[in-house]
Design a protein around this motif. Structure first.
Motif, PDB file in Angstrom:
ATOM      1  N   ALA A 278       0.830  -1.151   0.013  1.00 26.39           N
ATOM      2  CA  ALA A 278      -0.029   0.140   0.018  1.00 26.39           C
ATOM      3  C   ALA A 278       0.783   1.069  -0.021  1.00 26.39           C
ATOM      4  N   ALA A 279       1.935   1.196   0.593  1.00 28.90           N
ATOM      5  CA  ALA A 279       3.007   2.409   0.739  1.00 28.90           C
ATOM      6  C   ALA A 279       3.348   2.625  -0.519  1.00 28.90           C
ATOM      7  N   ALA A 280       4.064   1.692  -1.087  1.00 28.23           N
ATOM      8  CA  ALA A 280       4.378   1.614  -2.577  1.00 28.23           C
ATOM      9  C   ALA A 280       3.656   2.573  -3.699  1.00 28.23           C
ATOM     10  N   PHE A 281       2.278   2.119  -3.532  1.00 27.25           N
ATOM     11  CA  PHE A 281       1.257   2.459  -4.538  1.00 27.25           C
ATOM     12  C   PHE A 281       0.860   3.962  -4.072  1.00 27.25           C
ATOM     13  N   GLN A 282       0.776   4.191  -2.644  1.00 30.56           N
ATOM     14  CA  GLN A 282       0.496   5.680  -2.207  1.00 30.56           C
ATOM     15  C   GLN A 282       1.565   6.496  -2.710  1.00 30.56           C
ATOM     16  N   MET A 283       2.786   6.046  -2.713  1.00 31.63           N
ATOM     17  CA  MET A 283       3.875   6.960  -3.403  1.00 31.63           C
ATOM     18  C   MET A 283       3.912   7.290  -4.886  1.00 31.63           C
ATOM     19  N   GLY A 284       3.007   6.308  -5.452  1.00 39.09           N
ATOM     20  CA  GLY A 284       2.991   6.726  -6.788  1.00 39.09           C
ATOM     21  C   GLY A 284       3.500   5.529  -7.552  1.00 39.09           C
ATOM     22  N   ALA A 285       4.174   4.187  -7.008  1.00 35.77           N
ATOM     23  CA  ALA A 285       4.491   3.272  -7.772  1.00 35.77           C
ATOM     24  C   ALA A 285       3.824   2.831  -8.981  1.00 35.77           C
ATOM     25  N   ALA A 286       4.261   2.173  -9.979  1.00 32.76           N
ATOM     26  CA  ALA A 286       3.282   1.875 -11.181  1.00 32.76           C
ATOM     27  C   ALA A 286       3.032   0.333 -10.962  1.00 32.76           C
ATOM     28  N   TYR A 287       4.010  -0.375 -10.155  1.00 39.15           N
ATOM     29  CA  TYR A 287       3.621  -1.632  -9.824  1.00 39.15           C
ATOM     30  C   TYR A 287       4.782  -2.134  -8.775  1.00 39.15           C
ATOM     31  N   VAL A 288       4.325  -3.143  -8.109  1.00 37.97           N
ATOM     32  CA  VAL A 288       5.254  -3.612  -6.756  1.00 37.97           C
ATOM     33  C   VAL A 288       6.047  -5.026  -7.450  1.00 37.97           C
ATOM     34  N   LEU A 289       7.117  -5.363  -6.737  1.00 35.24           N
ATOM     35  CA  LEU A 289       8.005  -6.280  -7.201  1.00 35.24           C
ATOM     36  C   LEU A 289       8.332  -7.049  -5.869  1.00 35.24           C
ATOM     37  N   THR A 290       7.985  -8.370  -5.715  1.00 33.27           N
ATOM     38  CA  THR A 290       8.548  -9.214  -4.502  1.00 33.27           C
ATOM     39  C   THR A 290       9.566 -10.012  -4.988  1.00 33.27           C
ATOM     40  N   GLY A 291      10.531 -10.272  -4.080  1.00 33.27           N
ATOM     41  CA  GLY A 291      11.559 -11.300  -4.386  1.00 33.27           C
ATOM     42  C   GLY A 291      11.783 -12.061  -3.239  1.00 33.27           C
ATOM     43  N   SER A 292      12.388 -11.826  -2.081  1.00 34.13           N
ATOM     44  CA  SER A 292      12.783 -12.723  -1.020  1.00 34.13           C
ATOM     45  C   SER A 292      11.811 -13.792  -0.564  1.00 34.13           C
ATOM     46  N   ILE A 293      10.588 -13.328  -0.324  1.00 31.08           N
ATOM     47  CA  ILE A 293       9.392 -13.908   0.225  1.00 31.08           C
ATOM     48  C   ILE A 293       9.037 -15.157  -0.711  1.00 31.08           C
ATOM     49  N   ASN A 294       9.275 -15.035  -2.226  1.00 37.79           N
ATOM     50  CA  ASN A 294       8.740 -16.022  -2.927  1.00 37.79           C
ATOM     51  C   ASN A 294       9.723 -17.219  -3.145  1.00 37.79           C
ATOM     52  N   GLN A 295      11.258 -17.033  -2.461  1.00 39.72           N
ATOM     53  CA  GLN A 295      11.797 -18.088  -2.186  1.00 39.72           C
ATOM     54  C   GLN A 295      11.285 -19.250  -1.270  1.00 39.72           C
ATOM     55  N   ALA A 296      10.515 -18.983  -0.216  1.00 39.19           N
ATOM     56  CA  ALA A 296       9.885 -19.837   0.623  1.00 39.19           C
ATOM     57  C   ALA A 296       8.687 -20.414   0.180  1.00 39.19           C
ATOM     58  N   ALA A 297       8.330 -19.919  -1.118  1.00 36.92           N
ATOM     59  CA  ALA A 297       7.135 -20.700  -1.656  1.00 36.92           C
ATOM     60  C   ALA A 297       7.246 -22.059  -2.248  1.00 36.92           C
ATOM     61  N   ILE A 298       6.146 -22.712  -2.442  1.00 39.82           N
ATOM     62  CA  ILE A 298       6.568 -24.233  -2.867  1.00 39.82           C
ATOM     63  C   ILE A 298       7.007 -24.139  -4.295  1.00 39.82           C
ATOM     64  N   GLU A 299       6.879 -23.247  -4.869  1.00 32.35           N
ATOM     65  CA  GLU A 299       7.323 -23.019  -6.213  1.00 32.35           C
ATOM     66  C   GLU A 299       8.657 -22.899  -6.524  1.00 32.35           C
ATOM     67  N   SER A 300       9.169 -22.400  -5.507  1.00 35.13           N
ATOM     68  CA  SER A 300      10.640 -22.027  -5.489  1.00 35.13           C
ATOM     69  C   SER A 300      11.849 -22.916  -5.723  1.00 35.13           C
ATOM     70  N   GLY A 301      12.836 -22.605  -6.275  1.00 35.24           N
ATOM     71  CA  GLY A 301      13.750 -23.520  -6.578  1.00 35.24           C
ATOM     72  C   GLY A 301      14.764 -23.890  -5.467  1.00 35.24           C
ATOM     73  N   LEU A 302      14.553 -23.291  -4.380  1.00 35.67           N
ATOM     74  CA  LEU A 302      15.210 -23.802  -3.006  1.00 35.67           C
ATOM     75  C   LEU A 302      14.671 -24.978  -2.469  1.00 35.67           C
ATOM     76  N   SER A 303      15.639 -25.557  -1.945  1.00 34.39           N
ATOM     77  CA  SER A 303      15.283 -26.948  -1.301  1.00 34.39           C
ATOM     78  C   SER A 303      14.203 -26.821  -0.072  1.00 34.39           C
ATOM     79  N   GLU A 304      13.453 -27.750   0.342  1.00 30.17           N
ATOM     80  CA  GLU A 304      12.573 -27.812   1.478  1.00 30.17           C
ATOM     81  C   GLU A 304      13.273 -27.362   2.738  1.00 30.17           C
ATOM     82  N   ARG A 305      14.528 -27.813   2.873  1.00 25.45           N
ATOM     83  CA  ARG A 305      15.515 -27.525   4.010  1.00 25.45           C
ATOM     84  C   ARG A 305      15.694 -25.935   4.205  1.00 25.45           C
TER      85      ARG A 305
END
Length: 502
Positions: A278-305
């Motif tokens: 919300a803060a990003a869009f309030q500042m005027g960001a056209a879009y947001v990008l997520t990175g680190s948090i997706n590494q813990a997703a089940i679709e991530s290429g990181l191992s379960e450990r």
């Protein structure tokens, strides 16, 4: 009157009218009506239209395949833009990943792309990857870790330019520039430099007509402000960085005469909770990008450990460590500290290198430590490193034959590289050496989802995370909208608890 969080959320997509007991001057009554608000409306609709997305939300690339083809596919299916973490992978591996994405999403789905990272230690690598992208019809390229424009990024843009019957210039190829400095952003916002275009024409890599078009439009229309993030980062604070890039855009447009509204600036780094979105869009960001948090997703290429380690991190459980690809230059990446000794060991290796040491000049105690970290005697590690470097960069290999400090650097780079590989593979005996790119956002996300269905990693999907972040941001935007108009909204209503979306 106050409005409960439940009412705000339940009526988010309806017009809401509020009767206030008093006007700002304390006299009389007034009625305020608020139009509906949708997650799809957050950000710049021109971005979503240009890239075939439902939401102005990018599932960012995490290099060496951590952002897997599966992750990109799921991002596209839930209405986001997804980038394949192709940086650092061999061309044949990238090709297989691109085939998987194209097969799953089909020819009409365009909301995806792949990553190109600046690779000064691997001459010719960037050109090969761009050749592959062009051959395979990849229309969106995310360029990261660049300090200056490269001919291959310019070539990607130029080869996608054409002119319509009415004289307008249109682009088939889109560059997303991930930057953390205004001086770098300005290079991407401006038309390509004449010297690069002339060289590309002379080498027969673009036509004269394409060079002419590239001299009239920005190299990239989508600029991602990369604030404090996992991996390569300048640890920039989001608000000052975003403001800096907006001012840079204005300067470039004044010099070039190009319409400033054609440049879309998004924000990544620290995007992990509805508050951040919300803060990003309030500042005027056209879009947001997520990175680190997706590494813990089940679709991530990181191992379960490795994903379990991420799920336990707090906002302060990160550290800076030397980057494998730019070890000698002192460039650093942000990594997970909790549960691993990688950052400490990597920094000690770099200290040895900076002191001018070689394995042969180190004390017996230090050599013992180094052999232990490497998991094998240094001479054996050097032989394996040497075999690779002779193929990847013969000049570096030749120099290392007579320079012990250079040999130490190359072996250290191999250890740093393997730290990331062990994390992807889930090597049980090398957990303490895992290199897991991670920023404070991961810890913030973990705190937000604690006690909810998103706490267990088996429930963390790209879809559920994206929809919850966007819905939560819409909820907070509604609360902020009402407060800005004078409606009394209790502070506790500026929160959003994750819910399961079908």
């Amino acid at each position: 009157m106050g409005y409960s969080g439940e009412q705000l959320l339940s009526r988010l997509r309806e017009e809401v009218c509020v009767d206030e007991n008093a006007s700002p001057d304390g006299k009389g009554e007034r009625r305020i009506c608020f139009p509906p608000i949708y997650p799809e409306w957050l950000g710049d609709r021109a971005f979503a239209e240009a890239h075939g997305a439902r939401f102005n939300y990018v599932v960012g690339e995490m290099a060496r395949g951590i952002a897997t083809p599966r992750m990109v596919i799921e991002a596209g299916r839930c209405g986001c833009v997804g980038f394949y973490g192709s940086a650092g992978l061999q061309p044949d591996t990238i090709d297989a990943g691109l085939s998987e994405i194209k097969s799953a999403l089909g020819p009409d789905q365009v909301s995806w792309g792949a990553n190109l990272i600046h690779s000064p230690q691997q001459p010719g690598y960037e050109a090969k990857v761009v050749d592959l992208f062009l051959e395979r019809g990849v229309r969106r390229l995310s360029a990261s870790a660049y300090m200056r424009l490269s001919p291959d990024v310019v070539r990607f843009t130029a080869l996608g330019l054409s002119r319509t019957k009415d004289g307008s210039i249109v682009r088939a190829n889109h560059v997303f520039a991930k930057v953390s400095r205004a001086e770098v952003a300005e290079q991407f916002m401006a038309p390509a430099p004449e010297n690069i275009l002339r060289t590309l024409v002379a080498e027969g890599r673009i036509s004269e007509a394409q060079a002419d078009l590239a001299a009239q439009v920005p190299v990239a229309l989508d600029i991602t402000a990369e604030a404090d993030s996992g991996g390569h980062t300048d640890n920039r604070a989001a608000a000052p960085l975003f403001s800096s890039l907006c001012l840079a855009r204005d300067r470039v447009m004044e010099r070039s005469g190009i319409d400033a509204n054609t440049i879309r600036i998004g924000l990544g780094g620290g995007i992990a909770t509805p508050h951040g979105v919300a803060a990003a869009f309030q500042m005027g960001a056209a879009y947001v990008l997520t990175g680190s948090i997706n590494q813990a997703a089940i679709e991530s290429g990181l191992s379960e450990r490795a994903r379990h380690l991420l799920a336990k991190a707090g906002p302060a459980d990160v550290a800076m460590a030397p980057a494998a690809d730019m070890f000698e230059q002192g460039v650093e990446v942000q990594v997970l500290k909790r549960g691993t000794l990688f950052a400490m060991r990597a920094r000690k290796l770099h200290a040895f290198y900076r002191s001018g040491a070689s394995y042969e000049t180190m004390s017996a105690e230090d050599r013992k430590w180094l052999d232990g970290v490497l998991g094998e005697p240094f001479p054996a590690a050097w032989q394996q490193t040497r075999a690779y470097i002779q193929k990847a960069n013969p000049k570096e290999a030749a120099r290392a034959e007579t320079d012990g400090n250079k040999r130490l650097a190359l072996v250290a780079r191999r250890y740093l590289f393997m730290g990331a590989q062990w994390a992807r593979d889930g090597a049980e005996d090398r957990v303490s050496d895992y290199q897991i790119w991670c920023g404070p956002a991961q810890g913030a996300f973990n705190e937000w989802v604690a006690g909810t269905f998103l706490e267990p990693i088996e429930n963390r999907t790209v879809r559920q995370m994206a929809l919850n972040l966007m819905e939560g941001a819409a909820h907070l935007s509604r609360a902020g909208q009402m407060r800005a108009c004078g409606v009394s909204v209790p502070p506790t209503e500026f929160s959003f608890k994750p819910r399961h979306f079908l």
